[in-house]
Design an enzyme around this catalytic site. Structure first.
Site, PDB file in Angstrom:
ATOM      1  N   GLU A 138      46.736  40.795  41.036  1.00  0.00           N
ATOM      2  CA  GLU A 138      45.881  41.597  40.426  1.00  0.00           C
ATOM      3  C   GLU A 138      46.039  41.953  39.411  1.00  0.00           C
ATOM      4  O   GLU A 138      46.749  41.762  38.406  1.00  0.00           O
ATOM      5  CB  GLU A 138      46.616  43.246  41.350  1.00  0.00           C
ATOM      6  N   TRP A 139      44.863  42.791  38.601  1.00  0.00           N
ATOM      7  CA  TRP A 139      44.997  43.263  37.043  1.00  0.00           C
ATOM      8  C   TRP A 139      45.869  44.017  36.960  1.00  0.00           C
ATOM      9  O   TRP A 139      46.594  45.108  37.540  1.00  0.00           O
ATOM     10  CB  TRP A 139      43.367  43.167  36.472  1.00  0.00           C
TER      11      TRP A 139
END
Length: 312
Positions: A138-139
């Site tokens: 994920e970011w």
């Protein structure tokens, strides 16, 4: 006799009156604090589990097992210097309860990939019965020290290295966990022979992920499971009992949907000579030689506090 024959129709009428919001749940003792009609189909999958971290607090594992939980993924590490403080306790609790369990690593994009792989290797138990490891992609948008995105080519290079090293560590093909945004930015069309664990909390996966077969579906972050206080992520496995057992035993590849005898680990993409520096990422504190890796001082990574809003 006549009243009995009308009972099914009465039940159907009742369900219709509720707007179709009632779905068969294979685990009726479990629930959801904020159920979404778009993911009702997930409750019908026969093999379901949870993923947890420190935020679930003390867990009554016997109750979790009794509720029908078939697997659990436990947060182990993040970045290159953080270990979830509840990891060992949760790992042993799930083992004692007889729930198949695996560990996951949350990737931190401002840390060299090799450091993160080594850190994960140092922290997880070498248990042959553990589920394949998970790479959480994920970011880090909520991070105070590394909120920025990196270039797609660099992200893919880091992911490729970590997937290979995790497989070499465990002898098992890792699972890729991701969300809608990261998949669209980085993963579309990539790593297609790996099993994907995808987050979609407001619609079926095929409505959110283009051309992406999935192995696990995280369908809610507000689940209710006996033995856990408050919210917990609930997940569904895509397949049947035979496929689940085959995957656990290393006989079935849930990424390619094929029965296999032995998987050849891909070539190691780590740097060649043992003292060659690992490529440094933008924002990393320093370049580290593979042979002389030492964890950075604690505190560099700001732990993620779970998934974002349920708008997916």
């Amino acid at each position: 006799m006549k009243s009995l024959s009308l009972a099914p129709f009465a039940l159907l009428a009742a369900l219709t009156a509720l707007g179709g919001c009632v779905a068969l749940d294979n685990y009726p003792s479990k629930g959801d604090a904020r159920p979404h009609p778009g993911v009702e189909a997930a409750r019908r999958y026969p093999i379901q589990g949870i993923d947890i971290s420190r935020w679930q607090g003390e867990i009554d594992w016997a109750s979790v097992k009794a509720a029908g939980t078939r697997f659990v993924y436990i947060k182990a590490t993040e970045g290159g210097d953080h270990i979830d403080p509840a990891f060992q306790r949760n790992w042993e609790g799930a083992r004692r309860a007889g729930i198949p369990r695996g560990a996951y690593h949350f990737v931190y994009w401002c840390r060299p990939a090799h450091e993160q792989a080594v850190w994960f290797k140092q922290q997880i138990p070498n248990d042959p019965d553990a589920l394949p490891p998970v790479l959480d992609l994920e970011w880090n948008g909520h991070s105070k020290t590394c909120p920025k995105k990196v270039e797609r080519s660099l992200a893919l290079e880091k992911i490729r290295l970590m997937l290979t090293e995790l497989e070499q560590l465990t002898g098992k093909k890792p699972v890729i966990y991701t969300d809608i945004t990261f998949h669209k930015d980085i993963l579309e069309g990539e790593f297609n022979d790996y099993p994907y664990w995808i987050r979609s909390t407001a619609a079926k996966p095929e409505a959110r992920y283009e051309n992406r077969p999935w192995a696990f579906w995280q369908f809610t972050t507000t689940g209710r499971v006996p033995g856990i206080k408050g919210d917990v992520d609930r997940n569904a496995f895509y397949g049947n009992e035979g496929e689940f057992a085959g995957w656990r035993e290393g006989r079935f590849d849930i990424g390619t949907r094929t029965w296999v005898r032995e998987r050849k680990v891909p070539p190691q993409p780590s740097p060649g000579p043992e003292h060659t520096p690992v490529a440094q990422m933008p924002g990393a504190s320093r370049t580290v030689a593979a042979a002389s890796f030492q964890p950075a001082p604690l505190g560099e990574v700001v732990e993620s506090e779970g998934p974002g809003p349920d708008s997916e």
